[in-house]
Write a protein that holds these residues in place. Structure first.
Motif: not given
Length: 538
Positions: A373-380, A411-416, A419-420, A422-433
């Motif tokens: 759960f912490s990997w995408l935000v570089m928690g540890r 690189t923290p700014l790249l990974w953070w 995260c945004f 991936l949310v954009y891609l989910l929107w593109r895939w689900f709503f724009r096919r």
């Protein structure tokens, strides 16, 4: 001969007009083709400089280098993993060097292909840090080049492809894993190569379907790039077993592309046509070639069994009745004779059952283990190397002393930002096919999601280096949207270019700030503390 032919002799052949004139459109296409290679090569050279610079430092076994480089050397010399005494690391790094390899077999937790890859560098440069890190650095560099070309093919834009490659070139986790002799960077190369091969296969199939009027009946013929994808993803599984999940996901992805291609070609029953004509060939091409590659990776273990020798459990089945398991997943089954299966293959199956038990049951606590759960935000992140450097040594002039560390931190700014994205891609895939977003998300899901079923297992965030190329593709796609479509007004494009450029510059600056922690650079302890943004990074 006719009268007309007699009275009218044949005309003289027309003069050769020479090569057709090259207009501005052709010249522009040539320039685009050149830039399609020059840009990616330029980014890859930059990445290679970062990965090969002072590659032999530190002169030490970094984290799990205590396992894989020695296993690689054993494969090179014996064809299987032998055992080493406890003092082996000190002997290997000593001057003069000692190599106390024994012929006694050693139990190993991962298939051998990744170690065979590391062994290539050791064959070329010897059993020392530069030798066992050479191939991971080379593959890490080539992966940047591949990503630029894959991004160009996926998005139809050299700029977006090179942006994705640049982002990966300055990702800290990918840099670290390209500069240590571990397996995950090797697996990353094979997974991305499989993804790129499927993209090429898709383009070839679409070209084949372009002139078709009946998408239901057309046969798509031999598809060598899909076979290549199976070879690559089978190689990924022969490095680490989680490559099997990528094989399953990519197999589903390629037949879904076949279904959509047939529908676009006018098929009235695209699902039925895909299942009848494409599903079985896809299974044979990908799974079949993957199995061949996987078993072939064990050829050294299988071949070195003369006179009772060879790898761990190589002769387990020699004097045993060949019976099938009495249960599968807790379900009782009747046992049947399996003596028709050669004993080495039955021994290999038994060895795999032991590897499975070890890999799924590993729960020994570790200081740097973390939850997926912490990997995408570089928690540890994982500290792979740490050295306290006192004042007056190795250029340290700070009264409080200095430190040298290798931290497996993306690189923290790249990974953070990812995260945004991936949310954009989910929107593109689900709503724009958007199939491009779906392709990237398929790879992300295959690599990332399976780890969530191992909540009790000891796992580490650096496993996510395999995910880095696809995170960079996601960020590059989002940056392309920020830039704006080609038909946008000049003002919109200027604003978009400024915003996208600032994001890239911020990521590059963040990488430069953390660079000392990726390469074990000696820095004052206070500077190290400035880079520990969260206590979980310590």
């Amino acid at each position: 001969m006719t009268q007309a032919a007699l009275t009218h002799p044949p005309a003289a052949p027309a003069p050769d007009p020479g090569p057709a004139p090259r207009g501005p459109l052709v010249a522009a296409a040539d320039r685009a083709a050149w830039f399609g290679w020059l840009g990616p090569i330029g980014v890859a050279l930059f990445a290679g400089l970062l990965r090969f610079w002072n590659l032999g430092y530190p002169n030490a076994f970094v984290f799990d280098e205590t396992y894989y480089p020695k296993d690689a050397w054993s494969l090179l010399k014996q064809g299987y993993e032998g055992s080493w005494p406890d003092h082996a690391n000190a002997d290997v790094l000593a001057v003069p060097q000692g190599v106390p390899l024994t012929s006694a077999p050693e139990f190993v937790a991962h298939p051998p292909l990744g170690k065979w890859v590391i062994a290539v560098g050791e064959q070329l440069f010897g059993l020392h840090p530069f030798g066992w890190r050479f191939m991971t650095a080379l593959l890490g560099t080539v992966t940047v080049l591949m990503l630029a070309r894959i991004g160009r093919r996926l998005f139809g834009s050299t700029l977006i492809g090179c942006t994705a490659a640049l982002l990966m070139a300055v990702d800290g986790l990918q840099l670290v894993m390209s500069r240590v002799g571990l397996l995950d960077g090797v697996q990353m190369f094979f997974v991305l190569a499989a993804f790129g091969s499927l993209l090429i296969d898709r383009d070839h199939v679409r070209a084949r379907l372009a002139g078709v009027t009946d998408g239901d009946t057309v046969r798509l013929g031999l598809r060598p790039w899909r076979i290549a994808a199976g070879v690559f993803v089978g190689s990924a599984a022969a490095v680490k077993w989680n490559g099997v999940m990528v094989l399953a996901a990519f197999g589903i992805l390629t037949v879904l592309w076949d279904q959509s291609g047939r529908r676009a070609a006018g098929a009235r029953h695209p699902w039925r046509s895909m299942l009848r004509r494409d599903a079985v060939p896809a299974f044979l091409a990908m799974v079949g070639s993957a199995v061949v590659v996987y078993v072939g990776a064990w050829s050294g273990w299988l071949a070195n069994g003369a006179n009772g020798g060879g790898g761990y459990d190589r002769h387990w089945a020699d004097d045993r009745a060949g019976l099938s398991p009495d249960s599968v997943l807790g379900v009782p089954l009747p046992q049947v004779s399996m003596s028709w299966v050669p004993a080495p293959l039955r021994s290999l199956w038994h060895y795999h059952s032991q590897m499975y038990d070890f890999n799924t049951g590993l729960s020994t606590p570790h200081t740097y283990q973390s939850n997926p759960f912490s990997w995408l935000v570089m928690g540890r992140p994982v500290s792979m190397y740490w050295e306290q450097v006192p004042i007056g040594t190795r250029g340290c002039t700070t009264p409080g002393g200095c430190s040298a560390q290798i931290l497996g931190l993306g690189t923290p700014l790249l990974w953070w930002t990812a995260c945004f994205a991936l949310v954009y891609l989910l929107w593109r895939w689900f709503f724009r096919r958007d199939w491009r977003s779906g392709a990237v998300l398929c790879a992300v899901a295959a690599i990332y999601l399976p780890w969530f079923q191992y909540q009790e297992r000891t796992v580490f965030s650096f496993y996510m280096v395999v995910l880095v190329p696809f995170l960079c593709l996601a960020v590059a796609q989002m940056l392309g949207a920020i830039l704006g479509p080609a038909g946008s007004t000049p003002e919109r494009r200027r604003i978009g270019a400024a915003a996208a450029g600032l994001i890239v510059l911020a990521i590059v600056g963040c990488f430069a700030f953390f660079y000392p922690l990726y390469t074990a650079e000696v820095i004052p302890l206070t500077s190290w503390q400035d880079r520990m943004w969260f206590t979980s990074w310590i």
